[in-house]
Design a protein around this motif. Structure first.
Motif, PDB file in Angstrom:
ATOM      1  N   UNK A 161      30.395  -3.953  -2.019  1.00 40.40           N
ATOM      2  CA  UNK A 161      29.529  -3.497  -2.766  1.00 40.40           C
ATOM      3  C   UNK A 161      28.105  -2.977  -0.998  1.00 40.40           C
ATOM      4  N   UNK A 162      29.034  -3.915  -0.105  1.00 40.99           N
ATOM      5  CA  UNK A 162      27.770  -3.224   1.205  1.00 40.99           C
ATOM      6  C   UNK A 162      28.846  -2.325   1.753  1.00 40.99           C
ATOM      7  N   UNK A 163      30.194  -2.308   1.251  1.00 40.16           N
ATOM      8  CA  UNK A 163      31.257  -1.005   2.146  1.00 40.16           C
ATOM      9  C   UNK A 163      30.851   0.486   1.798  1.00 40.16           C
ATOM     10  N   UNK A 164      30.575   1.300   2.534  1.00 39.44           N
ATOM     11  CA  UNK A 164      30.980   2.097   1.743  1.00 39.44           C
ATOM     12  C   UNK A 164      31.262   2.769   0.799  1.00 39.44           C
ATOM     13  N   UNK A 219      26.657  -2.635   7.189  1.00 40.82           N
ATOM     14  CA  UNK A 219      26.268  -2.901   5.865  1.00 40.82           C
ATOM     15  C   UNK A 219      24.631  -4.128   5.135  1.00 40.82           C
ATOM     16  N   UNK A 220      24.199  -4.162   6.049  1.00 38.07           N
ATOM     17  CA  UNK A 220      23.027  -4.859   5.765  1.00 38.07           C
ATOM     18  C   UNK A 220      21.396  -3.485   5.302  1.00 38.07           C
ATOM     19  N   UNK A 221      22.207  -2.303   5.688  1.00 40.08           N
ATOM     20  CA  UNK A 221      21.050  -1.144   5.687  1.00 40.08           C
ATOM     21  C   UNK A 221      21.108  -0.525   4.087  1.00 40.08           C
ATOM     22  N   UNK A 222      22.503  -1.273   3.485  1.00 42.77           N
ATOM     23  CA  UNK A 222      22.884  -0.907   2.543  1.00 42.77           C
ATOM     24  C   UNK A 222      22.722  -1.287   0.969  1.00 42.77           C
ATOM     25  N   UNK A 223      23.142  -2.153   1.502  1.00 44.23           N
ATOM     26  CA  UNK A 223      22.129  -3.842   0.526  1.00 44.23           C
ATOM     27  C   UNK A 223      20.944  -3.663   0.394  1.00 44.23           C
ATOM     28  N   UNK A 224      20.174  -3.698   1.138  1.00 44.16           N
ATOM     29  CA  UNK A 224      18.613  -3.363   1.182  1.00 44.16           C
ATOM     30  C   UNK A 224      18.792  -2.352   0.381  1.00 44.16           C
ATOM     31  N   UNK A 225      18.954  -1.047   0.286  1.00 43.04           N
ATOM     32  CA  UNK A 225      18.612  -0.003  -0.931  1.00 43.04           C
ATOM     33  C   UNK A 225      19.249   0.308  -1.937  1.00 43.04           C
TER      34      UNK A 225
END
Length: 334
Positions: A9-12, A43-49
């Motif tokens: 889920x933190x991937x592209x 990856x962490x930026x994606x998860x933060x969203x």
């Protein structure tokens, strides 16, 4: 309220799919190992969203950790599992093949076992167009024989397809394997050509162009891909083929589905789209073909559209522009 368990889920792709489902009101449990194959900050930026949504829960653990994976899935109680987590990359599989065994073989088995234990209505698992390997008949159709993989990465994904078919047959788990075709777009991976080319062109550095540019790829915009996965999620394999070309198994609730744009683009045209979006001219460093790579990919999209209808097909110029706009914002923010 529908519930989805998404690995990677933190991937592209996993990030884009999770965000889409959350926007539609799904409850999503994301599972990601946060490995350092590329910048973990991305990856962490994606998860933060995703974490900004009240219906999103994240577990950070490896696929190989069966206990953690089982606990997370049990807490989610998913209707659907979408398995996107994997060790990716054709070229890296030459350097570090064991990581592909751990993640793509052991990890995939653990996901299959969780799907059986949870009794999900549909298990969807990511494969790749790379499984077509040395096939020269194009466009690639799901019913073609695909036994000549040219990279270890592709071999692990073909193994996943065989594993999943047997699991569907033995345990009755409705399973769809989807073969991706060169996915690109905002929030993409730094090891992929679009990211590397954009970074180099904006930095005034040369780009490595393999096979002297004699390459074609069926570039698929990430939003179009996610639309296909989203629609397929509610169409588990049954017992009746939807078309003469259906890959539906005669002995299991299992099928393989291409998700691609259905229109290959020459590498030179792809680079030209980046040049237009950046306003810069690329300096090309022409290189021979890389081991494990193939000169062309081209998806037959007939089956997926028979299953879920016509999918959007974003033009390469528009999709590349979206990526470059995102990239500029990401690098400024970083």
């Amino acid at each position: 309220m529908k519930r989805a368990f998404i690995t990677g889920s933190a991937g592209f792709i996993g990030f884009h799919l999770a965000r889409r489902l959350l926007e539609e009101g799904w409850v999503v449990h994301g599972y990601d190992g946060m490995t350092d194959y590329y910048d973990v900050a991305l990856k962490r930026a994606r998860h933060d969203i995703l974490k900004a949504h009240e219906n999103f829960v994240a577990t950070e653990a490896m696929l190989e950790d069966m206990a953690a994976l089982g606990r997370a899935a049990e807490a989610c109680r998913p209707d659907v599992i979408v398995h996107l987590a994997a060790q990716a990359g054709v070229r890296y599989s030459i350097e570090n093949p064991r990581s592909y065994v751990d993640s793509n073989i052991v990890g995939a088995f653990n996901v299959m076992e969780v799907a059986r234990a949870e009794g999900v209505a549909h298990l969807l698992m990511a494969s790749t167009s790379s499984v077509y390997g040395a096939n020269t008949e194009m466009p690639y159709a799901e019913t073609q024989k695909a036994d000549l993989q040219m990279s270890f990465y592709a071999a692990t994904k073909k193994a996943n397809e065989a594993m999943a078919h047997s699991w569907a047959h033995i345990h009755g788990v409705p399973t769809t394997m989807f073969r991706f075709f060169t996915v690109y777009g905002p929030w993409g991976r730094p090891d992929m050509a679009l990211f590397k080319f954009t970074r180099a062109i904006l930095g005034g550095e040369p780009i490595d162009v393999y096979n002297h540019g004699n390459m074609q790829r069926d570039f698929t915009y990430v939003g179009d891909l996610v639309e296909g996965i989203r629609r397929l999620a509610t169409v588990p394999p049954g017992t009746t083929p939807v078309a003469a070309s259906d890959s539906l198994s005669p002995v299991a609730p299992f099928r393989v589905v291409n998700i691609g744009n259905g229109a290959p683009v020459m590498l030179g045209d792809f680079i030209a789209a980046i040049e237009k979006a950046t306003g810069r001219t690329a300096e090309r460093n022409l290189m021979p073909m890389q081991p494990g790579d193939v000169p062309a990919t081209w998806a037959d999209a007939g089956l997926v559209e028979a299953l879920v209808g016509t999918l959007p097909r974003t033009a390469i110029e528009d999709g590349v522009r979206d990526f470059v706009d995102w990239y500029r914002g990401w690098t400024r923010a970083g």
